[in-house]
Scaffold this active site. Structure first.
Site, PDB file in Angstrom:
ATOM      1  N   HIS A 245       0.648 -18.590  24.570  1.00 14.83           N
ATOM      2  CA  HIS A 245      -0.576 -17.870  24.956  1.00 14.83           C
ATOM      3  C   HIS A 245      -1.672 -18.860  25.353  1.00 14.83           C
ATOM      4  O   HIS A 245      -2.384 -18.646  26.341  1.00 14.83           O
ATOM      5  CB  HIS A 245      -1.087 -17.022  23.785  1.00 14.83           C
ATOM      6  CG  HIS A 245      -0.133 -15.972  23.292  1.00 14.83           C
ATOM      7  ND1 HIS A 245       0.456 -16.004  22.049  1.00 14.83           N
ATOM      8  CD2 HIS A 245       0.326 -14.841  23.885  1.00 14.83           C
ATOM      9  CE1 HIS A 245       1.225 -14.941  21.889  1.00 14.83           C
ATOM     10  NE2 HIS A 245       1.172 -14.220  22.985  1.00 14.83           N
TER      11      HIS A 245
ATOM     12  N   TYR B  58      -1.345 -12.709  17.577  1.00 12.90           N
ATOM     13  CA  TYR B  58      -0.489 -13.663  16.866  1.00 12.90           C
ATOM     14  C   TYR B  58      -0.209 -14.841  17.803  1.00 12.90           C
ATOM     15  O   TYR B  58       0.915 -15.194  18.118  1.00 12.90           O
ATOM     16  CB  TYR B  58       0.809 -13.006  16.374  1.00 12.90           C
ATOM     17  CG  TYR B  58       1.326 -13.655  15.114  1.00 12.90           C
ATOM     18  CD1 TYR B  58       0.652 -13.498  13.908  1.00 12.90           C
ATOM     19  CD2 TYR B  58       2.469 -14.448  15.125  1.00 12.90           C
ATOM     20  CE1 TYR B  58       1.107 -14.112  12.756  1.00 12.90           C
ATOM     21  CE2 TYR B  58       2.921 -15.063  13.977  1.00 12.90           C
ATOM     22  CZ  TYR B  58       2.241 -14.884  12.796  1.00 12.90           C
ATOM     23  OH  TYR B  58       2.682 -15.491  11.645  1.00 12.90           O
ATOM     24  N   LEU B  59      -1.305 -15.419  18.264  1.00  6.97           N
ATOM     25  CA  LEU B  59      -1.244 -16.392  19.356  1.00  6.97           C
ATOM     26  C   LEU B  59      -0.484 -17.657  18.984  1.00  6.97           C
ATOM     27  O   LEU B  59      -0.549 -18.124  17.847  1.00  6.97           O
ATOM     28  CB  LEU B  59      -2.667 -16.789  19.795  1.00  6.97           C
ATOM     29  CG  LEU B  59      -3.587 -15.688  20.317  1.00  6.97           C
ATOM     30  CD1 LEU B  59      -4.821 -16.318  20.959  1.00  6.97           C
ATOM     31  CD2 LEU B  59      -2.905 -14.755  21.284  1.00  6.97           C
TER      32      LEU B  59
ATOM     33  N   SER C  81       7.491 -17.385  20.763  1.00  9.09           N
ATOM     34  CA  SER C  81       7.296 -15.937  20.764  1.00  9.09           C
ATOM     35  C   SER C  81       6.687 -15.540  19.434  1.00  9.09           C
ATOM     36  O   SER C  81       7.039 -16.112  18.395  1.00  9.09           O
ATOM     37  CB  SER C  81       8.654 -15.239  20.934  1.00  9.09           C
ATOM     38  OG  SER C  81       8.540 -13.866  20.607  1.00  9.09           O
ATOM     39  N   SER C  82       5.813 -14.552  19.468  1.00  8.27           N
ATOM     40  CA  SER C  82       5.263 -14.038  18.201  1.00  8.27           C
ATOM     41  C   SER C  82       6.401 -13.527  17.326  1.00  8.27           C
ATOM     42  O   SER C  82       6.331 -13.583  16.097  1.00  8.27           O
ATOM     43  CB  SER C  82       4.282 -12.906  18.477  1.00  8.27           C
ATOM     44  OG  SER C  82       3.290 -13.335  19.392  1.00  8.27           O
ATOM     45  N   ARG C  83       7.456 -13.020  17.951  1.00  7.77           N
ATOM     46  CA  ARG C  83       8.573 -12.450  17.186  1.00  7.77           C
ATOM     47  C   ARG C  83       9.424 -13.520  16.504  1.00  7.77           C
ATOM     48  O   ARG C  83      10.259 -13.181  15.659  1.00  7.77           O
ATOM     49  CB  ARG C  83       9.443 -11.574  18.093  1.00  7.77           C
ATOM     50  CG  ARG C  83       8.765 -10.277  18.481  1.00  7.77           C
ATOM     51  CD  ARG C  83       9.718  -9.330  19.198  1.00  7.77           C
ATOM     52  NE  ARG C  83       9.170  -7.989  19.280  1.00  7.77           N
ATOM     53  CZ  ARG C  83       8.558  -7.477  20.352  1.00  7.77           C
ATOM     54  NH1 ARG C  83       8.415  -8.199  21.437  1.00  7.77           N
ATOM     55  NH2 ARG C  83       8.109  -6.245  20.325  1.00  7.77           N
TER      56      ARG C  83
HETATM   57  P1  AMP Z   1       2.609 -11.069  24.139  1.00 11.49           P
HETATM   58  O1  AMP Z   1       1.476 -11.344  23.196  1.00 11.49           O
HETATM   59  O2  AMP Z   1       3.948 -11.395  23.585  1.00 11.49           O
HETATM   60  O3  AMP Z   1       2.520  -9.696  24.758  1.00 11.49           O
HETATM   61  O4  AMP Z   1       2.431 -12.085  25.346  1.00 11.49           O
HETATM   62  C1  AMP Z   1       1.209 -12.184  26.036  1.00 11.49           C
HETATM   63  C2  AMP Z   1       1.428 -13.061  27.247  1.00 11.49           C
HETATM   64  O5  AMP Z   1       1.861 -14.352  26.820  1.00 11.49           O
HETATM   65  C3  AMP Z   1       2.502 -12.528  28.187  1.00 11.49           C
HETATM   66  O6  AMP Z   1       2.080 -12.737  29.529  1.00 11.49           O
HETATM   67  C4  AMP Z   1       3.694 -13.385  27.853  1.00 11.49           C
HETATM   68  O7  AMP Z   1       4.603 -13.530  28.923  1.00 11.49           O
HETATM   69  C5  AMP Z   1       3.022 -14.700  27.522  1.00 11.49           C
HETATM   70  N1  AMP Z   1       3.899 -15.542  26.698  1.00 11.49           N
HETATM   71  C6  AMP Z   1       4.500 -15.204  25.542  1.00 11.49           C
HETATM   72  N2  AMP Z   1       5.270 -16.222  25.094  1.00 11.49           N
HETATM   73  C7  AMP Z   1       5.149 -17.234  26.006  1.00 11.49           C
HETATM   74  C8  AMP Z   1       5.706 -18.538  26.128  1.00 11.49           C
HETATM   75  N3  AMP Z   1       6.549 -19.036  25.210  1.00 11.49           N
HETATM   76  N4  AMP Z   1       5.354 -19.282  27.192  1.00 11.49           N
HETATM   77  C9  AMP Z   1       4.506 -18.790  28.138  1.00 11.49           C
HETATM   78  N5  AMP Z   1       3.955 -17.568  28.082  1.00 11.49           N
HETATM   79  C10 AMP Z   1       4.271 -16.797  27.039  1.00 11.49           C
END
Ligand code: AMP
Length: 282
Positions: free
Chosen positions: A37, A32-33, A185-187
């Site tokens: 990401h 859910y990029l 955030s994906s959330r």
């Molecule tokens: P996730 O898909 O949420 O597990 O995140 C994958 C990677 O993306 C992790 O290293 C997170 O810290 C990074 N990430 C998520 N949101 C952000 C953001 N807003 N800015 C920078 N990195 C992020």
């Protein structure tokens, strides 16, 4: 862009690149990029010959009452963004690839998971450390990039790489934010319009703290109380934690004297949102 769905195919792909003398940058995600990401992919691309993205919603880092089943997914869009970001291989395993029925090995750290998110998510970081160990062994990267948005996760990965002697350089990417300051955030996809309006409270509370520190306030209990009152003035919010701590050990501090981490988690509707910043007395 190659899409690899099995561990064997991913390992063979990486082994082949290494035989050719190529280096690999790696960005692990749960899919859910968003632009956060993509910013990590942008960091990784110029550092190596190959750029690998993994998409895997890791079940072992969710406790039964969390949002594993509801976690958003849009693989077609993820692959499109990956292609545009110059990804050369996507590792897209399913759960059975990563955890067979006889799976029994886990990676735990002694101290870092005891603070911040680890307190309300007791199984989370064991799941993260385990899956990242597995992904490192499957992808065999030279460099891996993680976001500072998950500051504690980044600290845990750095410690684990040091303790377990992974020959992998870890890089932290800055937090990418929406225009109003909300950390991407994906959330955030779970937020209703009203909750989305309240979600700015996290970054604004950090700004408030920075302002107070710049005015000379140093007492952490006073600062935290003020942040909490501020956050609770927004609808649909419940504070999980607001912590001011040492940026390396994550141990709480009482007085801000040197560079310090402020980290917080706030439940806004169904979304548990996190944010953080490094602060220091001017
Ligand atoms: P996730 O898909 O949420 O597990 O995140 C994958 C990677 O993306 C992790 O290293 C997170 O810290 C990074 N990430 C998520 N949101 C952000 C953001 N807003 N800015 C920078 N990195 C992020």
């Amino acid at each position: 862009m190659d899409i690899l769905k099995t561990k064997a195919d991913m390992q063979a792909w990486s082994a082949d690149k290494k035989r050719q003398g190529k280096t690999i940058s790696f960005v692990p995600t749960m899919g859910y990029l968003h632009k956060g990401h993509v910013s990590l992919l942008d960091i990784g691309r110029p550092l190596s010959d190959e750029l690998v993205l993994s998409i895997f919603v890791n079940p072992t880092q969710f406790s039964p009452d969390e949002d594993l089943d509801a976690y958003p997914s849009n693989t077609a869009n993820d692959l499109d963004l990956a292609q545009k970001a110059g990804v050369t291989a996507v590792f897209l395993p399913d759960k059975s690839q990563m955890y067979g029925p006889d799976y029994q090995t886990h990676v735990f750290l002694d101290h870092l998971p005891q603070y911040l998110c680890g307190r309300s998510r007791p199984v989370h970081f064991g799941g993260v450390a385990t899956v990242v160990t597995k992904l490192f062994n499957i992808v065999m990267p030279d460099v891996a990039i993680f976001g500072k948005k998950d500051f504690q996760q980044l600290a845990i990965i750095r410690q684990m790489v040091k303790d377990l002697d992974f020959n992998i350089r870890i890089i932290g990417g800055e937090i990418i934010r929406e225009e109003d300051g909300l950390a991407m955030s994906s959330r955030n996809a779970y937020l209703t319009t009203a909750q989305r309006a309240s979600a700015v409270c996290l970054s604004r509370a950090i700004s408030l703290l920075k302002q107070r520190v710049a005015q000379g306030v140093r007492s952490v209990p006073d600062l935290v109380r003020e942040m909490e009152t501020f956050i609770l003035s927004f609808d649909h919010t419940r504070v999980d934690y607001i912590e001011v701590c040492h940026p390396r050990t994550l141990e709480p501090v009482e007085i801000i004297q040197a560079e310090t981490l402020v980290a917080l988690a706030v439940q806004v509707g169904k979304s548990r949102l996190i944010d953080n910043a490094l602060i220091g007395p001017s």
